[in-house]
Write an enzyme that holds these catalytic residues in place. Sequence first.
Site, PDB file in Angstrom:
ATOM      1  N   LEU A 153     -16.577 -30.355   5.034  1.00 51.49           N
ATOM      2  CA  LEU A 153     -15.704 -30.946   4.004  1.00 51.49           C
ATOM      3  C   LEU A 153     -16.129 -30.533   2.601  1.00 51.49           C
ATOM      4  CD1 LEU A 153     -17.250 -33.520   2.476  1.00 51.49           C
ATOM      5  CD2 LEU A 153     -16.733 -34.650   4.620  1.00 51.49           C
ATOM      6  N   GLY A 257     -20.716 -23.627  -8.331  1.00 49.28           N
ATOM      7  CA  GLY A 257     -21.781 -24.624  -8.526  1.00 49.28           C
ATOM      8  C   GLY A 257     -21.713 -25.620  -7.391  1.00 49.28           C
ATOM      9  N   CYS A 260     -23.808 -27.625  -2.674  1.00 46.40           N
ATOM     10  CA  CYS A 260     -23.929 -26.852  -1.430  1.00 46.40           C
ATOM     11  C   CYS A 260     -24.142 -25.354  -1.620  1.00 46.40           C
ATOM     12  CB  CYS A 260     -22.688 -27.094  -0.572  1.00 46.40           C
ATOM     13  SG  CYS A 260     -22.572 -28.799  -0.025  1.00 46.40           S
ATOM     14  N   LYS A 321     -16.525 -28.817 -10.397  1.00 42.39           N
ATOM     15  CA  LYS A 321     -15.137 -28.432 -10.128  1.00 42.39           C
ATOM     16  C   LYS A 321     -14.279 -29.686 -10.345  1.00 42.39           C
ATOM     17  CE  LYS A 321     -14.979 -29.446  -5.208  1.00 42.39           C
ATOM     18  NZ  LYS A 321     -14.542 -29.029  -3.904  1.00 42.39           N
TER      19      LYS A 321
HETATM   20  C1  UDX Z   1     -18.438 -26.349  -0.217  1.00 41.67           C
HETATM   21  C2  UDX Z   1     -17.692 -25.817   1.019  1.00 41.67           C
HETATM   22  O1  UDX Z   1     -16.380 -25.385   0.627  1.00 41.67           O
HETATM   23  C3  UDX Z   1     -17.609 -26.884   2.102  1.00 41.67           C
HETATM   24  O2  UDX Z   1     -17.030 -26.334   3.280  1.00 41.67           O
HETATM   25  C4  UDX Z   1     -19.028 -27.363   2.417  1.00 41.67           C
HETATM   26  O3  UDX Z   1     -18.999 -28.395   3.389  1.00 41.67           O
HETATM   27  C5  UDX Z   1     -19.731 -27.857   1.152  1.00 41.67           C
HETATM   28  O4  UDX Z   1     -19.724 -26.819   0.167  1.00 41.67           O
HETATM   29  P1  UDX Z   1     -17.862 -27.939  -2.298  1.00 41.67           P
HETATM   30  O5  UDX Z   1     -19.223 -27.597  -2.798  1.00 41.67           O
HETATM   31  O6  UDX Z   1     -17.434 -29.373  -2.288  1.00 41.67           O
HETATM   32  O7  UDX Z   1     -17.665 -27.417  -0.781  1.00 41.67           O
HETATM   33  O8  UDX Z   1     -16.805 -27.153  -3.207  1.00 41.67           O
HETATM   34  P2  UDX Z   1     -15.856 -25.859  -3.093  1.00 41.67           P
HETATM   35  O9  UDX Z   1     -14.458 -26.289  -3.245  1.00 41.67           O
HETATM   36  O10 UDX Z   1     -16.192 -25.032  -1.933  1.00 41.67           O
HETATM   37  O11 UDX Z   1     -16.269 -25.092  -4.444  1.00 41.67           O
HETATM   38  C6  UDX Z   1     -17.604 -24.633  -4.673  1.00 41.67           C
HETATM   39  C7  UDX Z   1     -17.697 -23.944  -6.015  1.00 41.67           C
HETATM   40  O12 UDX Z   1     -17.006 -22.705  -6.007  1.00 41.67           O
HETATM   41  C8  UDX Z   1     -17.091 -24.744  -7.181  1.00 41.67           C
HETATM   42  O13 UDX Z   1     -17.929 -24.610  -8.321  1.00 41.67           O
HETATM   43  C9  UDX Z   1     -15.756 -24.075  -7.418  1.00 41.67           C
HETATM   44  O14 UDX Z   1     -15.274 -24.240  -8.726  1.00 41.67           O
HETATM   45  C10 UDX Z   1     -16.111 -22.629  -7.120  1.00 41.67           C
HETATM   46  N1  UDX Z   1     -14.957 -21.801  -6.726  1.00 41.67           N
HETATM   47  C11 UDX Z   1     -14.262 -22.082  -5.596  1.00 41.67           C
HETATM   48  C12 UDX Z   1     -14.612 -20.686  -7.503  1.00 41.67           C
HETATM   49  O15 UDX Z   1     -15.231 -20.407  -8.532  1.00 41.67           O
HETATM   50  N2  UDX Z   1     -13.566 -19.919  -7.102  1.00 41.67           N
HETATM   51  C13 UDX Z   1     -12.860 -20.175  -5.974  1.00 41.67           C
HETATM   52  O16 UDX Z   1     -11.922 -19.418  -5.679  1.00 41.67           O
HETATM   53  C14 UDX Z   1     -13.215 -21.301  -5.206  1.00 41.67           C
END
Ligand code: UDX
Length: 425
Positions: A153, A257, A260, A321
């Site tokens: 998730l 960031g 995870c 985010k």
């Molecule tokens: C992530 C994984 O998606 C999820 O499956 C796992 O269980 C936990 O880690 P999360 O850390 O909640 O989830 O956020 P996610 O939506 O994956 O975004 C992670 C980072 O990547 C954020 O800083 C987001 O802004 C950045 N991001 C995401 C980008 O810069 N570009 C994108 O296209 C997608």
Amino acid sequence: MNILIVGTGYVGTTTGLIFCEHGHKITGLDLDERKIQVLKGGSLHFYEPGLQDLLKKHTQARNIIFTNNTEKAIKENDVIFICVGTPQGADGSADLTFVKNVAKSIGQHINRYKVIVTKSTVPVGTAEIVTSVIKENQKAPIPFDVVSNPEFLREGSALDDALHPDRIVIGTTSETARTIMRELYKDFHCPFVETQPKASEMIKYAANSFLALKISYINELARVCDKLSINVNDISKGIGLDQRIGPQFLKAGMGYGGSCFPKDVNALIHTAKQQGTPLSILEAVVKVNTEQPVYFIEKIKQALGGSLQNKTIAVLGLSFKANTDDTRESPSFILLDRLLEEQAIVKTHDPMVKSGASHQCMTIEETVTGADALVISTDWDDYKHLNWGRIKPLMKQPNIFDGRNMVDKERVKELGFYYIGVSNH
Ligand code: UDX
């Protein structure tokens, strides 16, 4: 089934509530008395859309209870989910202290056969460690099985992700445990991947690292596109429509960031090094991600005449985010630190994060008043549809630096703003 969830963070609380929705009785255990009190009162100790209502519903119906009585909780439940944190250790590896403490308590209090499930992101080999720690702490050899069942998730969409997972991964060598896990997830209509615990643990790291890789790829490509005056969003669209690539995680920005990706990529790099087979591709992913906010700050600096000293910069967004109040490893703080180093005057805003810092403003209008530049660092919807006509006269200089490529650039340019995005030409 009576299920114990150990650790009441994003993963633990969401998992518990999802199982309530599927008719199970849940106990949430946490050693943090404050968190337990807040949850007992029917409130969340973090922000996650949609979860509050579900918590209220199931606490009122007594489908979920919260406690810090470890012994009682372990004795009364047959399936125990370990959902505690695995923070990054000094050498980049995942710190298993909390997981081992839970295993120790299980060993001390186990009174009949139980299935122990690791949902926390844990390094390859953790199921074996959990098994050993439980055995070492048992007074009598009561049987149990350990299963790896990683959670995928995302914060901000935790509820939807947990209710409708793309797949469920179950790693165990025990037929009994596998049958119990299948029963537990019987109403979930998605593919199941049944495998060995080690493979299951690796799947989680490999998934997160691959997504991080996609982000770093598009971010580094954005720098090349920038030089060539190409709009990187068109590239994301053009390659994302190829079904073999897919459109997700190709949004260029200020870098990834959160709690995870940064930690998990480093942990996998650490595991690979330990095996004498370095994952150089992931080392490059980390390098690009570390450089990305710096690259964007340089653009701001150049556009403002080569110096940020005494320039008032309004930073919109502090969380890593949108739709979360989590600021862990948020690129916004790298940006802030760097701006302060460069002696800029910083003002900040976030719809959810209340940092208490003196530079934080209550409203967007207050934040941008007198600013030489406005930087969008978190992709909150609030910043997408700003009333730019009202914002412009408040600013000292109408400069927009869009670190998330989310503003309608043609519109703001028409209004007389100077606009720079991440290769958003
Ligand atoms: C992530 C994984 O998606 C999820 O499956 C796992 O269980 C936990 O880690 P999360 O850390 O909640 O989830 O956020 P996610 O939506 O994956 O975004 C992670 C980072 O990547 C954020 O800083 C987001 O802004 C950045 N991001 C995401 C980008 O810069 N570009 C994108 O296209 C997608």
